[in-house]
Design an enzyme around this catalytic site. Structure first.
Site, short mmCIF file in Angstrom:
data_model
loop_
_atom_site.label_atom_id
_atom_site.label_comp_id
_atom_site.label_asym_id
_atom_site.label_seq_id
_atom_site.Cartn_x
_atom_site.Cartn_y
_atom_site.Cartn_z
CE LYS A 52 42.56 44.68 38.20
NZ LYS A 52 42.39 44.72 39.66
CD GLN A 96 44.24 42.82 42.21
OE1 GLN A 96 44.12 43.85 41.55
NE2 GLN A 96 43.37 41.83 42.12
CG ASP A 119 39.62 48.66 42.75
OD1 ASP A 119 39.26 48.11 41.69
OD2 ASP A 119 40.66 48.34 43.37
N1 GUN Z 1 40.60 41.48 43.86
C1 GUN Z 1 39.63 40.87 43.17
N2 GUN Z 1 38.94 41.76 42.42
C2 GUN Z 1 39.50 42.96 42.64
C3 GUN Z 1 39.24 44.27 42.14
O1 GUN Z 1 38.33 44.51 41.35
N3 GUN Z 1 40.06 45.25 42.62
C4 GUN Z 1 41.05 45.01 43.51
N4 GUN Z 1 41.76 46.04 43.92
N5 GUN Z 1 41.31 43.81 43.99
C5 GUN Z 1 40.54 42.79 43.55
#
Ligand code: GUN
Length: 293
Positions: A52, A96, A119
């Site tokens: 990211k 996350q 998100d």
């Molecule tokens: N863990 C797995 N996929 C995601 C996501 O799209 N966002 C976040 N914050 N955590 C995750």
């Protein structure tokens, strides 16, 4: 059979985003700023967050990575979330997941200002998605929509079967595919661990979206000739022949399913890269305050 190249599409979208950011900066506007909170050292989460941050660089965004050890208290995390809510330079941020067990994940999600929830996990964004209002759409379903759109795949009136009912993929995917829109206008069935005849449902699918996290679950005899198959699975299966020690494995047995499909996503290089680019698209939107003032 066409392989849907998520890697290529994601690179293309990142370039489009970078071009837009360059224009904004040339006009004297600020760069979009994404912050990420990472708790602990889970291998998968480390990789996702690193990717990211890398994607932010490619798009010309500012990024901040905020790390905590896995014994962080919920109060400390909530205080950091409040600081990011108030920080006017931060356009959007993510925490996350998964979080350590002693932390209430839902409490954390609900503490995030929904206007910065890139998100799309906050109940306000989830609720707005359900009734078709502008909102931040969660990254994986949005990435899949982008793939369907960019490959001009017909969805109207099609039978779409989704395997898995998670809050971050299965449920929002079902909502989006039934929306009065393109992609959308599909007849949606969501299957899960209690579904009676999942194989029969799969065999009738024009579009099959596998998102239950069970490696190689979907076999050739579960797929209709000419179906579109989207594989969301990314399980790390131990593989001693690889330097990493694992092989990223999808929910679909690709080699036997692919010959029957009109379109199929590979793992890796299908949905995965699109998920990250969707987060970039949401951050770009957050920067314009186009959804929420
Ligand atoms: N863990 C797995 N996929 C995601 C996501 O799209 N966002 C976040 N914050 N955590 C995750």
């Amino acid at each position: 059979m066409n392989i849907i190249d998520g890697k290529a599409i994601s690179e293309q979208i990142k370039q489009e985003i970078a071009a837009e950011v360059a224009e904004r900066v040339a006009r004297g506007e600020k760069r979009p700023h994404l912050a990420a909170i990472l708790v602990g050292h889970d291998g998968g989460s480390e990789t996702y967050v690193a990717n990211k941050v890398k994607a932010c660089e490619a798009c010309g965004f500012t990024s901040s990575l905020i790390r905590f050890e896995s014994d962080v208290t919920e109060e400390t995390l909530l205080a950091e979330i409040e600081r990011l809510n108030q920080d006017t330079d931060v356009d959007g941020f993510i925490v996350q997941l998964p979080l350590p067990r002693h932390i209430n994940e839902q409490r954390i999600i609900e503490a995030i200002d929904y206007r910065k929830d890139v998100d799309g996990f906050h109940p306000i964004n989830v609720g707005r998605l359900a009734i078709g209002l502008p909102c931040f759409v969660s990254a994986t379903p949005n990435g899949i929509l982008q793939l369907l759109k960019r490959y001009n795949i017909e969805t109207s009136g099609k039978k779409c079967v989704i395997l898995g009912r998670s809050n971050i993929v299965g449920k929002p995917m079902g909502t989006l595919m039934m929306q009065k829109a393109y992609p959308g206008d599909a007849t949606v069935t969501v299957c899960h661990s209690r579904s009676k005849d999942l194989v029969k449902e799969c065999r009738e699918a024009d579009i099959l979206i596998a998102a239950m996290g069970q490696p190689n679950f979907v076999k050739a005899d579960m797929v209709k000739e000419g179906a579109v198959v989207i594989d969301v699975g990314t399980t790390r299966v131990p593989d001693a022949t690889r330097k990493s020690g694992f092989k990223l494995t999808g929910d679909v047995k690709f080699d036997e399913v692919a010959p029957k499909c009109s379109y199929i996503t590979p793992v890796p290089g299908g949905v995965g890269p699109m998920t990250i680019v969707s987060l970039m698209m949401n951050t770009l939107l957050a920067g314009t305050k186009a959804i929420y003032k």
